[in-house]
Structure formats: structure tokens, C-alpha cells
Design a protein around this motif. Structure first.
Motif, mmCIF file in Angstrom:
data_model
loop_
_atom_site.group_PDB
_atom_site.id
_atom_site.type_symbol
_atom_site.label_atom_id
_atom_site.label_comp_id
_atom_site.label_asym_id
_atom_site.label_seq_id
_atom_site.Cartn_x
_atom_site.Cartn_y
_atom_site.Cartn_z
ATOM 1 N N SER A 298 0.852 -1.189 0.000
ATOM 2 C CA SER A 298 0.000 0.000 0.000
ATOM 3 C C SER A 298 0.884 1.233 0.000
ATOM 4 N N PHE A 299 0.911 1.927 -1.143
ATOM 5 C CA PHE A 299 1.699 3.148 -1.269
ATOM 6 C C PHE A 299 0.827 4.357 -0.921
ATOM 7 N N PRO A 300 1.418 5.441 -0.453
ATOM 8 C CA PRO A 300 0.644 6.667 -0.221
ATOM 9 C C PRO A 300 0.221 7.284 -1.545
ATOM 10 N N ALA A 301 -0.758 8.124 -1.516
ATOM 11 C CA ALA A 301 -1.157 8.842 -2.731
ATOM 12 C C ALA A 301 0.003 9.719 -3.191
ATOM 13 N N GLN A 302 0.301 9.673 -4.485
ATOM 14 C CA GLN A 302 1.467 10.398 -4.980
ATOM 15 C C GLN A 302 1.389 11.896 -4.674
ATOM 16 N N LYS A 303 0.196 12.470 -4.756
ATOM 17 C CA LYS A 303 0.054 13.906 -4.507
ATOM 18 C C LYS A 303 0.359 14.270 -3.053
ATOM 19 N N ASP A 304 0.309 13.277 -2.170
ATOM 20 C CA ASP A 304 0.585 13.525 -0.752
ATOM 21 C C ASP A 304 1.957 13.013 -0.320
ATOM 22 N N LEU A 305 2.812 12.687 -1.308
ATOM 23 C CA LEU A 305 4.090 12.039 -0.995
ATOM 24 C C LEU A 305 4.907 12.828 0.018
ATOM 25 N N TYR A 306 5.083 14.126 -0.185
ATOM 26 C CA TYR A 306 5.986 14.886 0.679
ATOM 27 C C TYR A 306 5.397 15.081 2.084
ATOM 28 N N ASN A 307 4.094 15.217 2.177
ATOM 29 C CA ASN A 307 3.467 15.259 3.505
ATOM 30 C C ASN A 307 3.631 13.915 4.206
ATOM 31 N N TYR A 308 3.505 12.853 3.432
ATOM 32 C CA TYR A 308 3.679 11.510 3.997
ATOM 33 C C TYR A 308 5.106 11.326 4.512
ATOM 34 N N ILE A 309 6.077 11.779 3.737
ATOM 35 C CA ILE A 309 7.478 11.670 4.147
ATOM 36 C C ILE A 309 7.701 12.377 5.484
ATOM 37 N N ARG A 310 7.171 13.575 5.603
ATOM 38 C CA ARG A 310 7.327 14.304 6.870
ATOM 39 C C ARG A 310 6.660 13.553 8.023
ATOM 40 N N SER A 311 5.529 12.907 7.740
ATOM 41 C CA SER A 311 4.784 12.242 8.816
ATOM 42 C C SER A 311 5.483 10.994 9.336
#
Length: 735
Positions: A298-311
Motif C-alpha cells: 500500500s503506497f501513499p497517494a502520490q500527490k501527498d508524498l511529501y506530507n507523507y514523508i514528513r509524517s
């Protein structure tokens, strides 16, 4: 001395012809004077790291019966021309013609274990090890010849494989001097090396002999290997990173595809061996339709990648903390910006390939891995074999600079060869597999903040880097190999790999009194490992873009602003040279020139790069028209080779900067071909011009990665000059 070269795709066909490199002939013929042999000077510095485990002369070179020299190096040829550079230094120290020296690269049990061919380390480690081994060999050969010829050391002349006594005229070949032995003495300093002012080969543009073979299609790559009775195989890749095999039904395979020899199922590893290559392709397709997997990826949504990285990032780790950064950043003149880079691929033009054969005792492997000894350790751990039961030969493949899929293809072949002893098993990856399973360069975030005083000088700098690992290369940990994660007793990686590559060059090379660097490490969703220049490309992109903003803030010329913050004369020299190279360049409407500088790793080679771009503000298309680079790699070994590397690095970085990005859905990589992962094509390639500053008295540094980091920033800064829009996200999209 400064050498300048220029290359343009439009001029290429006009300029191509032949390269002639002339040297005075130092042959000693009947009736002609003896050659003049250059003086030697004592080298008393440290020995290269590669010599720690290979300290004797015969670990690096052998004297052959026919009088030639065979040089041994643990590095592999990736297109960087290391074979030619090593031949140059060996011929130089032994006063031999180039054609009297052959170079044998990377073979376990024969060449030194030099780890990985990476980090721009081949010249400073391998070539310099050969230099000191050859110089030591020369000294010892003269000593032994003096004893045999019963004359003094000063009476001897060594040249092109022979040693002659001047008074008597008697001579011995190297082979006769050694009488079947090799020189097993340890290399120690001081060692007498040739005075660099008398070099015949080093520092010259010696053409690579393999280029003509490439042009003619005669060069043999790992994909070209053929052995009698060789069979072919494909591996059925899982549906996702964390997929597990539920069932596979191969009962109808033999009837559907002729030539099937064996289906191999080992846990969630599925491979099929056939008589011919296309049979393997068809068999893999059949099995894909008759196999069931579960898929928990399960990958994160690509548009939210950088927010996901920070999280998901860990608590920040302080890497550098000079002065009082908090006080410095309280200045009224402060600029802060955030830069982002997506996952990018190696983009190897040739999908990976591996060949293996188990003879019942030894597992033989042919691979384009960049580290055959570390890979051997990983494969041994995966298969439960003793390390000395595996023999690996490095064969060139499609160059990619970094940890690509080459090691995984070798592991595929090794697993399957163990199931079919006595047969050479060739595994050829598909383009889809190459693009889907490549260990990518990590996505990154770089947050930078800088303060200025009233005089326009930077007083404080803070860098925060969000990064995954930048090297999960194969080693003694079986889990570094893809296959080990899917076999019956799966093994996951024991460590996170080399995290330090993520904050490489995050601390600016400029003289700034207050500086802080923090690294925010994360274990990201996509498979990652080392890609050319590691984190330096992203970090210099951010640093040098902000340097342009700071220069504009104080009304300074961007190059002058940089030199005002440098204390290293060599750094200033490359910037001044770049300024000269671009002084007369003009720009048209919607065009701009941008600049950037870096010293790779802050300890190695220097590069200043300029880029001229054209921006279509309607479509957002950015065209890189021309790029310039002024580079200092210390002592130049091969001018042609180092220039080629600088040019190639600029072009690859331009492709990254303008168009490259890995695309994925919630369960899989979707950029699986060149349409969904575009790279520069020939019409996109800019004209490039390179000036190399040769410093013979400085240590020789590698050049494979030095031009990558400043190239992206120079393009981004040029885009601002052309469009008025700052670039913070890669790849560049002007809207």
C-alpha cells in the motif's frame, strides 16, 4: 594549465574522425642513443584505502612471460574509462608503451577486493594503488637486475619491459629478471614515483580502445554472453513489494510453450528455465496468467508524498552545529525556502542480465554488478554457500552509476543455476521489470534558511534534510538482494543502509560563521539505494538556488556573491573560469543563464556549472540550450576520460531536472516504460562545453559525480532568469 573542450550534437559528425596522440619514441635501437629516463621523486604521503587489504605488489600487477604487464584492479568499467586511466599510470611508472600493459578488472580470487565502484573513488583508490605498486615494482626490478648483471643501480636503464646495463650493453627482460617469480614485497612509503613534469601519458587525452568496438557493435556486454549449451530463464516478479505467492499452476506450461526445461518455485520466488530466450519470455507470460498472489502493498497517494514523508520521518539528527544559529537567524534579512525532489530511476538503457553456472563444486557468475566481492558475500549468505565456493567475473553492462538491478539479475541466475547444475543459465530482465523493481534514488525534501547582515554577507545557514537511505548495496546481509526476500526462508535487510549519503553536501562549502544541518531520516514506501551523487544532487540544488535568491536580495552578481563567501582558492578559480567561459554569451527573449557551484562531498573535486535555457511560458516547456562547466579534479590522469564524465553528468542531471519522476499507484509502480518515465532523447541534449583545470601537484580525484549536483541548480536558476519564476520542485514545470 587549463584545457578547454567543446561538444555539440550538431558538430559531432563534422568533428568525428580520428584522434592522434603523439609522444617521442623512447625506443633503444642499435646505433641509436639509449632512452632518457625521467628522474624519480619520493612520495611520502598516505597509501590509498584500496591497499589496506592488498599491500603487496603482486596483488596489483603481474609480469607475463612475453614481457608485458598485467595490471589487476578490483574496480569495474561503467563507461568511466577506468581501464584506460589505470593503464596510463602503470605504463608511466614502468616506462612502458601503452600496448605493453593490459588491465584485468574485477574477478573474485584474482583481483583485489576494492568493494564497490562508487563514490568517484576509482582513480584516487585503484589507479593510485597501481601507481605506487608499479613504482615499487620498478625499483625492485632494477635491484634484482643489478644483481644478475653484476653492475650498479646507476648503470641500469629500465624501459618497455627490459633492463639494460649501459656499460656492458647486456640486458634482461622483466620475465628473465624474475625467473618465473612475481614481486610479493609490500608497498610502503616513501616510494619513488616519476617526476610529474616528465609524464608521457598521465594528463594526456588517451583514447579508450573500447569506444571503436562499441561503435562497431563488437564490444561484449553481459547481455551478449553466450556459452555452449546455455539455457535461458525469466523470473516471475510478485504483484507488489510485499506480495506472497498463493499458488502457481504450471501443468499446462510444457504443452503451451515448447522448450521448457524446468519451473523453479522457492517460496514466493518463481523462475522458469527454457532452451531459448523467447521461450522463456512466453513461459513467464503463461505463468503470470496461471499464478495467484496476495498483495498487501500500500503506497501513499502520490500527490501527498511529501506530507507523507514528513509524517513518517524520525526525530531529526543534528549533523553539524557551528556557532549560534538561533541568534544568526533572528536577522531581519532572512530567506527561507523548501525544495523537493521525487523518486528517480537509474534509467539504464539496457535491462539487467546475469549468467551463472554451477559445476557441482563452484558457482560461477558473470555480472555487471558494481561490487562483485560484496555481492558474492550476499549471494553466499542467501544460498548458504561458503564464499570461496562462488566465483564472479565482472562483465560490462549498460552503465547506470549506482546500485541498479544488476546484482538482482545475478542472484536470479545463481538461484536457478543451482537447480540445473552443469548448465549456463542466462536471466534477462524485461523493461517492465527493470523500471518496476529498480532501487530508486530517494525522494527528498530540503528546507533551507539563511540570514544576511547589513554588508550583504551570509551570517547564518540552516539546512533540514528529509531523506531515505542512499545505499542498500549487496553485502554480507542476504536481505540486500531482492530474491532473498521472497525465497522459502525469506530474509529482510538487517540495517537501513548508508543514511549518511542523504545529507551529503547539505552543509554549504561557503564560509558561514553560524551553520546547522539536521537530517530527518525516513523508511519510505519505495525501494531505494544509491544513485549517482547520492543526496548531493538535491542538497546542492537547494543550496545553490537559495544562493541565487540571496545574491539578488543584496543586488550582487551571482558569481561574485559566491566568491565573496569562499576562502578556497581552487573553488574561486573554477568560478572565475566559468565566468570567463560565459562572458560573451548573449540571451534572447525568454532565455536565461543560471549558475551553480559545489565541491563534491566538500572534500573532493570542484565544479562550477552554467546553463542557458529557453522557457515557453505558454506550455511550460523548458529547453536546455547549452551548458558549461569548469572543473578541478586535482591531477588529471586522462583528460579525455574526465571530460567525458563531466559532460555525461551534466546531461544526465539535466534529464533528471527537466523530466524524470517515478509515478506509482496505491499498489504498484506505474512508470514501467519510456513513455511513462521519459528521459532526455537526442534532440533534448544541450551543447556542452567543459574546461578542466589540471593541478598535477594535487591528489587525483574522480569525476563521475562532480558535475551532477551543480547542474540541476544551474538549470533552475536559468529558468528564473528566463521566466521570473523560482523553481522549488523537481522535475521543473513552469505554468
Amino acid at each position: 594549465m587549463i584545457e578547454t573542450t567543446s561538444a555539440s550534437r550538431r558538430k559531432f559528425l563534422q568533428q568525428i574522425g580520428y584522434i592522434s596522440v603523439g609522444f617521442p619514441l623512447l625506443t633503444s635501437c642499435i646505433g641509436e642513443p639509449d632512452p632518457v629516463i625521467a628522474a624519480r621523486v619520493d612520495y611520502e604521503g598516505g597509501l590509498p584505502g584500496s591497499m589496506r587489504g592488498a599491500k603487496t605488489v603482486n596483488a596489483w600487477l603481474q609480469v607475463l612471460e612475453d614481457g608485458r604487464i598485467r595490471v589487476l584492479s578490483g574496480k569495474v568499467e561503467l563507461g568511466q574509462g577506468i581501464r584506460t586511466a589505470i593503464r596510463q599510470v602503470a605504463a608511466e611508472e614502468l616506462d612502458m608503451e601503452l600496448d605493453m600493459v593490459e588491465v584485468h578488472l574485477a574477478e573474485t580470487g584474482l583481483t583485489p577486493d576494492e568493494g564497490y565502484t562508487a563514490g568517484s573513488g576509482s582513480v584516487p583508490n585503484s589507479a593510485m594503488s597501481v601507481r605506487y605498486a608499479a613504482a615499487t615494482a620498478r625499483q625492485r626490478l632494477l635491484e634484482l637486475a643489478g644483481e644478475k648483471l653484476k653492475t650498479s643501480f646507476d648503470d641500469l636503464i629500465l624501459f618497455n619491459g627490459s633492463i639494460k646495463a649501459k656499460k656492458s650493453g647486456d640486458s634482461l627482460t622483466f620475465a628473465e629478471v624474475l625467473d618465473g617469480a612475481q614481486i610479493d614485497m609490500e608497498v610502503t612509503t616513501p616510494v619513488k614515483i616519476k617526476n610529474k613534469t616528465d609524464h608521457r601519458y598521465v594528463g594526456k587525452a588517451i583514447p579508450r580502445t573500447d569506444i571503436e568496438k562499441m561503435v562497431r557493435g563488437e564490444e561484449v556486454y553481459v547481455q551478449d554472453l553466450r556459452f555452449p549449451g546455455m539455457v535461458h530463464a525469466r523470473v516471475l516478479r510478485p504483484a507488489g513489494y510485499k506480495s506472497a505467492l498463493v499458488k502457481v499452476d504450471d501443468r499446462g506450461l510444457a504443452a503451451a510453450v515448447p522448450g521448457v526445461i524446468k519451473t523453479v518455485v522457492n517460496g514466493s520466488f518463481v523462475g522458469v528455465i527454457t532452451e531459448r530466450e523467447y521461450q522463456a519470455v512466453k513461459a513467464e507470460r503463461y505463468l503470470r496468467e496461471h499464478t495467484e498472489w496476495n498483495n498487501t502493498t500500500s503506497f501513499p497517494a502520490q500527490k501527498d508524498l511529501y506530507n507523507y514523508i514528513r509524517s513518517i520521518a524520525e526525530a531529526p539528527k543534528n549533523i553539524r552545529n557551528d556557532g549560534d544559529i538561533d541568534s544568526a537567524l533572528k536577522s531581519a534579512q532572512t530567506i527561507k525556502a523548501t525544495y523537493r525532489k521525487p523518486y528517480i530511476k537509474h534509467g539504464s538503457m539496457g535491462p539487467a542480465c546475469g549468467v551463472a553456472m554451477y559445476d557441482g563444486q563452484i558457482l560461477h557468475i558473470w555480472s555487471h554488478s558494481q561490487g562483485i566481492y560484496p555481492m558474492r558475500n550476499g549471494i553466499a549468505a542467501m544460498l548458504g554457500l561458503e564464499v570461496d565456493k562462488i566465483h564472479i567475473v565482472a562483465i560490462p553492462g549498460a552503465g547506470c552509476y549506482g546500485h541498479s538491478t544488476a546484482d538482482d539479475a545475478a542472484a536470479d541466475a545463481a538461484l536457478l543455476a543451482m537447480e540445473l547444475p552443469g548448465k549456463h543459465v542466462r536471466v534477462q530482465w524485461s523493461r517492465t521489470d527493470e523500471h518496476s523493481w529498480d532501487p530508486f534514488g530517494s525522494a527528498m525534501i530540503m528546507e533551507v534558511e539563511a540570514s544576511l547582515n547589513a554588508e550583504g554577507k551570509i551570517t547564518g545557514w540552516k539546512s533540514d534534510v528529509w531523506t531515505d537511505s542512499h545505499s542498500c548495496r549487496p553485502n554480507g546481509d542476504a536481505g540486500t538482494l531482492l530474491d532473498a526476500r521472497y525465497i522459502t526462508n525469506p530474509v529482510q535487510m538487517k540495517s537501513r543502509g548508508y543514511l549518511g549519503g542523504g545529507h551529503r553536501n547539505a552543509d554549504p562549502y561557503y564560509a558561514i560563521p553560524n551553520m546547522q544541518v539536521n537530517a530527518h531520516f525516513f523508511d519510505g514506501p519505495l525501494r531505494v539505494s544509491s544513485l549517482r551523487s547520492l543526496g548531493a544532487y538535491t542538497n546542492i540544488f537547494a543550496i545553490e538556488c537559495l544562493m541565487d535568491e540571496l545574491a539578488e536580495k543584496v543586488g550582487k552578481d551571482p558569481l561574485d556573491f559566491r566568491t565573496a563567501h569562499l576562502e578556497d582558492e581552487r573553488a574561486i578559480a573554477v568560478i572565475q573560469k566559468l565566468k570567463e567561459m560565459t562572458a560573451q554569451v548573449t540571451v534572447e527573449d525568454r532565455q536565461g543563464i543560471g549558475y551553480a557551484f559545489s565541491r563534491y562531498k566538500n572534500t573532493a573535486a570542484y565544479a562550477a556549472v552554467a546553463a542557458k535555457v529557453k522557457v515557453d511560458t505558454t506550455t511550460g516547456k523548458v529547453q536546455v540550450k547549452k551548458m558549461w562547466a569548469a572543473v578541478d579534479v586535482g591531477e588529471v590522469i586522462n583528460l579525455d576520460g574526465i571530460t567525458n564524465q563531466i559532460e555525461g553528468g551534466m546531461i544526465q542531471a539535466a534529464s533528471w531536472t527537466i523530466m524524470e519522476e517515478v509515478i506509482f499507484s496505491d499498489k504498484e509502480i506505474t512508470s514501467t516504460d519510456w513513455n511513462t518515465y521519459p528521459i532526455f532523447k537526442f534532440p533534448d541534449i544541450p551543447e556542452v562545453e567543459v574546461a578542466i583545470i589540471d593541478r598535477p601537484d594535487e591528489p587525483a580525484e574522480g569525476g563521475g559525480e562532480v558535475s551532477m549536483p551543480p547542474s540541476g541548480a544551474a538549470i533552475a536558476n536559468a529558468v528564473y532568469q528566463a521566466s521570473g519564476k523560482r523553481v522549488y520542485d523537481l522535475p521543473i514545470a513552469i505554468k
